[in-house]
Design a protein around this motif. Structure first.
Motif, PDB file in Angstrom:
ATOM      1  N   GLN A 157      51.625  14.864  16.528  1.00  0.00           N
ATOM      2  CA  GLN A 157      52.273  14.068  17.564  1.00  0.00           C
ATOM      3  C   GLN A 157      53.710  14.521  17.794  1.00  0.00           C
ATOM      4  N   ILE A 158      54.420  14.810  16.725  1.00  0.00           N
ATOM      5  CA  ILE A 158      55.808  15.265  16.860  1.00  0.00           C
ATOM      6  C   ILE A 158      55.855  16.595  17.620  1.00  0.00           C
ATOM      7  N   ILE A 159      54.969  17.509  17.267  1.00  0.00           N
ATOM      8  CA  ILE A 159      54.923  18.794  17.964  1.00  0.00           C
ATOM      9  C   ILE A 159      54.551  18.590  19.430  1.00  0.00           C
ATOM     10  N   SER A 160      53.629  17.654  19.679  1.00  0.00           N
ATOM     11  CA  SER A 160      53.204  17.368  21.046  1.00  0.00           C
ATOM     12  C   SER A 160      54.357  16.876  21.906  1.00  0.00           C
ATOM     13  N   ASN A 161      55.288  16.156  21.300  1.00  0.00           N
ATOM     14  CA  ASN A 161      56.449  15.654  22.041  1.00  0.00           C
ATOM     15  C   ASN A 161      57.344  16.774  22.544  1.00  0.00           C
ATOM     16  N   LEU A 162      57.232  17.945  21.932  1.00  0.00           N
ATOM     17  CA  LEU A 162      58.021  19.100  22.356  1.00  0.00           C
ATOM     18  C   LEU A 162      57.243  20.014  23.307  1.00  0.00           C
ATOM     19  N   ARG A 163      56.019  19.595  23.676  1.00  0.00           N
ATOM     20  CA  ARG A 163      55.125  20.492  24.415  1.00  0.00           C
ATOM     21  C   ARG A 163      55.752  21.044  25.699  1.00  0.00           C
ATOM     22  N   GLU A 164      56.434  20.189  26.458  1.00  0.00           N
ATOM     23  CA  GLU A 164      56.982  20.637  27.730  1.00  0.00           C
ATOM     24  C   GLU A 164      57.991  21.769  27.537  1.00  0.00           C
ATOM     25  N   GLN A 165      58.921  21.558  26.591  1.00  0.00           N
ATOM     26  CA  GLN A 165      59.923  22.599  26.344  1.00  0.00           C
ATOM     27  C   GLN A 165      59.273  23.853  25.769  1.00  0.00           C
ATOM     28  N   ILE A 166      58.331  23.660  24.840  1.00  0.00           N
ATOM     29  CA  ILE A 166      57.662  24.797  24.210  1.00  0.00           C
ATOM     30  C   ILE A 166      56.914  25.620  25.251  1.00  0.00           C
ATOM     31  N   GLN A 167      56.255  24.935  26.198  1.00  0.00           N
ATOM     32  CA  GLN A 167      55.463  25.651  27.188  1.00  0.00           C
ATOM     33  C   GLN A 167      56.346  26.531  28.071  1.00  0.00           C
ATOM     34  N   ARG A 168      57.497  26.013  28.446  1.00  0.00           N
ATOM     35  CA  ARG A 168      58.394  26.821  29.278  1.00  0.00           C
ATOM     36  C   ARG A 168      58.905  28.024  28.509  1.00  0.00           C
ATOM     37  N   PHE A 169      59.289  27.810  27.269  1.00  0.00           N
ATOM     38  CA  PHE A 169      59.785  28.899  26.454  1.00  0.00           C
ATOM     39  C   PHE A 169      58.688  29.914  26.165  1.00  0.00           C
ATOM     40  N   ARG A 170      57.464  29.412  25.926  1.00  0.00           N
ATOM     41  CA  ARG A 170      56.328  30.300  25.650  1.00  0.00           C
ATOM     42  C   ARG A 170      56.098  31.222  26.840  1.00  0.00           C
ATOM     43  N   THR A 171      56.147  30.657  28.034  1.00  0.00           N
ATOM     44  CA  THR A 171      55.914  31.450  29.239  1.00  0.00           C
ATOM     45  C   THR A 171      56.969  32.537  29.395  1.00  0.00           C
ATOM     46  N   THR A 172      58.227  32.162  29.241  1.00  0.00           N
ATOM     47  CA  THR A 172      59.311  33.125  29.401  1.00  0.00           C
ATOM     48  C   THR A 172      59.254  34.206  28.332  1.00  0.00           C
ATOM     49  N   SER A 173      58.986  33.826  27.098  1.00  0.00           N
ATOM     50  CA  SER A 173      58.928  34.787  25.995  1.00  0.00           C
ATOM     51  C   SER A 173      57.786  35.778  26.177  1.00  0.00           C
ATOM     52  N   LEU A 174      56.582  35.263  26.457  1.00  0.00           N
ATOM     53  CA  LEU A 174      55.415  36.136  26.576  1.00  0.00           C
ATOM     54  C   LEU A 174      55.476  37.030  27.804  1.00  0.00           C
ATOM     55  N   ALA A 175      56.267  36.624  28.805  1.00  0.00           N
ATOM     56  CA  ALA A 175      56.397  37.444  30.006  1.00  0.00           C
ATOM     57  C   ALA A 175      57.280  38.666  29.771  1.00  0.00           C
ATOM     58  N   SER A 176      58.023  38.684  28.668  1.00  0.00           N
ATOM     59  CA  SER A 176      58.900  39.809  28.363  1.00  0.00           C
ATOM     60  C   SER A 176      58.070  41.056  28.050  1.00  0.00           C
ATOM     61  N   PRO A 177      58.437  42.211  28.587  1.00  0.00           N
ATOM     62  CA  PRO A 177      57.660  43.441  28.367  1.00  0.00           C
ATOM     63  C   PRO A 177      57.406  43.723  26.888  1.00  0.00           C
ATOM     64  N   GLY A 178      56.129  43.921  26.564  1.00  0.00           N
ATOM     65  CA  GLY A 178      55.756  44.269  25.201  1.00  0.00           C
ATOM     66  C   GLY A 178      55.539  43.093  24.274  1.00  0.00           C
ATOM     67  N   ARG A 179      55.993  41.902  24.680  1.00  0.00           N
ATOM     68  CA  ARG A 179      55.919  40.752  23.783  1.00  0.00           C
ATOM     69  C   ARG A 179      54.474  40.324  23.515  1.00  0.00           C
ATOM     70  N   MET A 180      53.608  40.425  24.520  1.00  0.00           N
ATOM     71  CA  MET A 180      52.228  39.981  24.341  1.00  0.00           C
ATOM     72  C   MET A 180      51.551  40.732  23.195  1.00  0.00           C
TER      73      MET A 180
END
Length: 234
Positions: A157-180
């Motif tokens: 539940q605690i991790i779920s409360n951070l889902r919105e911020q995590i999702q945005r950061f996940r998208t930006t991080s994985l979009a970086s060349p080579g990160r995937m």
């Protein structure tokens, strides 16, 4: 009016609202739509060559994922990101995900391990196809399986409360060349440690995985700020 967004292409099997959502999300990630900028439905619809309805639906979904904030009586704005925001979220996430990986190493079932292995295959397919949207979906599912394997509902539940911020950061991080590609290798090592019931190693690898994502995120923001006039809130 200066046109910054290109008209959406309908040569796609996805619903129009999804196409508009992905286009707006990408515009936010790459800095075309800047933090603090107001999102005007009519203007965006005109630029993208669609009606206001899919734009409105896309903005609502962007709000759920933390890309947009709604200000009462004023409208929708691109959510700001500061270096401190990122550091704060990742500091918490590193601790929580490290704890989760350690607990999963102790409590995970064989069925869940098999599920993680299948997800690793899917992640590899996404990397090969360079399919960022699908990768984000599968990556989210991967972490959710690990969280569930902790058998700790409070932690989930605690991790779920951070889902919105995590999702945005996940998208930006994985979009970086080579990160995937590197993220896939990090996932494989975590699964191996968990399957071997190596609690300390699972914790260490999970922490390193999140720290690497944080470094990527901070570098992306610095590059955008310096190269494109991108100015996150300080």
């Amino acid at each position: 009016m200066e046109r910054r967004l290109i008209p959406v292409s309908l040569d796609n099997y996805k619903p129009l609202r999804e196409i508009v959502f992905e286009a707006l999300r990408e515009a936010i990630i790459n800095g075309t739509l800047e933090p603090g900028e107001r999102l005007m439905e009519i203007q965006l619809a005109e630029e993208m060559g669609v009606s206001r309805t899919p734009v409105r639906e896309a903005i609502r979904k962007l709000e759920l994922e933390g890309f947009v904030v709604m200000v009462p009586r004023k409208g929708a704005y691109v959510a700001g990101l500061s270096m401190k925001d990122i550091a704060d979220v990742f500091e918490i996430r590193t601790a929580l995900e490290s704890l989760a990986a350690g607990l999963a190493a102790e409590r995970i079932t064989e069925e869940e391990l098999e599920n993680l292995e299948r997800l690793l295959v899917k992640i590899g397919e996404c990397v090969q196809a360079n399919d960022l949207d699908k990768l984000i979906e599968v990556d989210t599912e991967f972490h959710d399986v690990l969280f569930k394997a902790t058998r700790n509902e409070r932690l989930v539940q605690i991790i779920s409360n951070l889902r919105e911020q995590i999702q945005r950061f996940r998208t930006t991080s994985l979009a970086s060349p080579g990160r995937m590609k590197y993220a896939l290798e990090e996932h494989k090592k975590i699964v191996e440690a968990v399957s071997e019931r190596n609690v300390e190693l699972a914790q260490k690898l999970a922490a390193e995985h999140i720290e690497n994502a944080e470094n990527i995120m901070l570098n992306v923001l610095r590059e955008k700020r310096e190269g494109k006039g991108f100015k996150p809130a300080e």
